[in-house]
Enzyme design. Sequence first.
Site, PDB file in Angstrom:
ATOM      1  N   GLU A   1     -62.257 -53.407 -26.308  1.00 36.01           N
ATOM      2  CA  GLU A   1     -63.574 -53.404 -25.655  1.00 36.01           C
ATOM      3  C   GLU A   1     -63.423 -53.279 -24.138  1.00 36.01           C
ATOM      4  O   GLU A   1     -64.189 -52.567 -23.485  1.00 36.01           O
ATOM      5  CB  GLU A   1     -64.359 -54.665 -26.021  1.00 36.01           C
ATOM      6  CG  GLU A   1     -64.833 -54.705 -27.472  1.00 36.01           C
ATOM      7  CD  GLU A   1     -65.757 -53.542 -27.837  1.00 36.01           C
ATOM      8  OE1 GLU A   1     -66.707 -53.269 -27.091  1.00 36.01           O
ATOM      9  OE2 GLU A   1     -65.515 -52.905 -28.884  1.00 36.01           O
TER      10      GLU A   1
ATOM     11  N   HIS B   1     -70.692 -57.318 -30.391  1.00 34.72           N
ATOM     12  CA  HIS B   1     -69.730 -56.244 -30.605  1.00 34.72           C
ATOM     13  C   HIS B   1     -69.199 -55.823 -29.226  1.00 34.72           C
ATOM     14  O   HIS B   1     -68.002 -55.786 -29.003  1.00 34.72           O
ATOM     15  CB  HIS B   1     -70.398 -55.068 -31.326  1.00 34.72           C
ATOM     16  CG  HIS B   1     -69.441 -53.950 -31.661  1.00 34.72           C
ATOM     17  ND1 HIS B   1     -69.775 -52.882 -32.446  1.00 34.72           N
ATOM     18  CD2 HIS B   1     -68.161 -53.748 -31.298  1.00 34.72           C
ATOM     19  CE1 HIS B   1     -68.718 -52.072 -32.568  1.00 34.72           C
ATOM     20  NE2 HIS B   1     -67.743 -52.563 -31.869  1.00 34.72           N
TER      21      HIS B   1
ATOM     22  N   HIS C   1     -64.730 -49.803 -22.740  1.00 36.66           N
ATOM     23  CA  HIS C   1     -66.069 -49.980 -22.152  1.00 36.66           C
ATOM     24  C   HIS C   1     -66.067 -50.780 -20.849  1.00 36.66           C
ATOM     25  O   HIS C   1     -66.798 -50.471 -19.912  1.00 36.66           O
ATOM     26  CB  HIS C   1     -66.992 -50.683 -23.150  1.00 36.66           C
ATOM     27  CG  HIS C   1     -67.047 -50.015 -24.495  1.00 36.66           C
ATOM     28  ND1 HIS C   1     -67.642 -48.798 -24.685  1.00 36.66           N
ATOM     29  CD2 HIS C   1     -66.556 -50.387 -25.707  1.00 36.66           C
ATOM     30  CE1 HIS C   1     -67.540 -48.445 -25.966  1.00 36.66           C
ATOM     31  NE2 HIS C   1     -66.876 -49.393 -26.602  1.00 36.66           N
TER      32      HIS C   1
END
Length: 254
Positions: A114, A66, A118
């Site tokens: 992502e 993920h 992050h």
Amino acid sequence: MKPAAPRRLLLCAVCLALCCVGGARESWTRGNHEWKKLIMVHHWPVTVCKEVEKDCRDPPDYWTIHGLWPDKAEECNRSWHFNFQEIKDLLPEMKMYWPDVLHPQNRSHFWAHEWEKHGTCAAQVDALSSQKKYFGGGLDLYQELALNSMLQKLGIKPSINYYQVSDIKDALASVYGVIPKVQCLPPKSGEEVQTIGQIELCFTKELKPQNCTEPGEPVEPASQRPGAGAAGGPGLEVCEDGPVFYPPPDGTAH
Ligand SMILES: *[C@@H]1O[C@H](CO)[C@@H](O)[C@H](O)[C@H]1NC(C)=O
Ligand SMILES: *[C@@H]1O[C@H](CO)[C@@H](O)[C@H](O)[C@H]1NC(C)=O
Ligand SMILES: *[C@@H]1O[C@H](CO)[C@@H](O)[C@H](O)[C@H]1NC(C)=O
């Protein structure tokens, strides 16, 4: 007795409270981009599809990535946009191990998300300081952890029979030597048990394995977790002790 005293006290308390709130808000808007822990998040594609009630055709029958998430920091540099060209060399592995389970045709969107949420924070660490290093680093960790073959060896396979959450956690802790975090989809109406959805393993900034939870540390509420509710549904939560369903890809036992 001067009646003014308690009032003054109360006023002070109000002032203090305001100061605190003001202070907290300020550091929030300034963006506190400090973090300590990297969380390698694996998810089980069957559960990802189930979470949003999507009938994914042939989701991968192995755990995929993920993301690789710093705790406590998101969107650390909004002007550092995802650039597919930088990870072109990684494409075969990215498609295989870091796919967008829900939108296989438009995976760049997931990777961009992502990276921007992050990766821009993870990039504070030298080993992850570019898009290529970040995604490559995630893929390397995934290969090193080899979660799929570990689960196989532990005899934990998708099944119509339920597991105990504690058995899964203990088994993972025994192979990795650190405490993992296991997340579940709570039972939907008509279902008996929760469904396993994510397995997280944590690392220090030096990429050394680390416990995901320290003894006595309160569990974060699901709503404050990175990525919580991203799918719009009730979302994943830390699994409750007790039975858990690890759903086979095709709805049958292997
Ligand atoms: C944010 O990213 C941009 C683009 O890569 C870069 O030029 C800039 O230095 C970064 N800012 C910070 C604060 O790291
Ligand atoms: C892919 O996702 C992006 C961002 O959500 C969207 O703008 C774009 O139209 C999508 N492309 C395709 C081919 O669906
Ligand atoms: C992880 O937690 C276990 C059990 O609480 C503890 O014995 C161990 O020292 C911790 N390991 C690390 C690397 O912090």
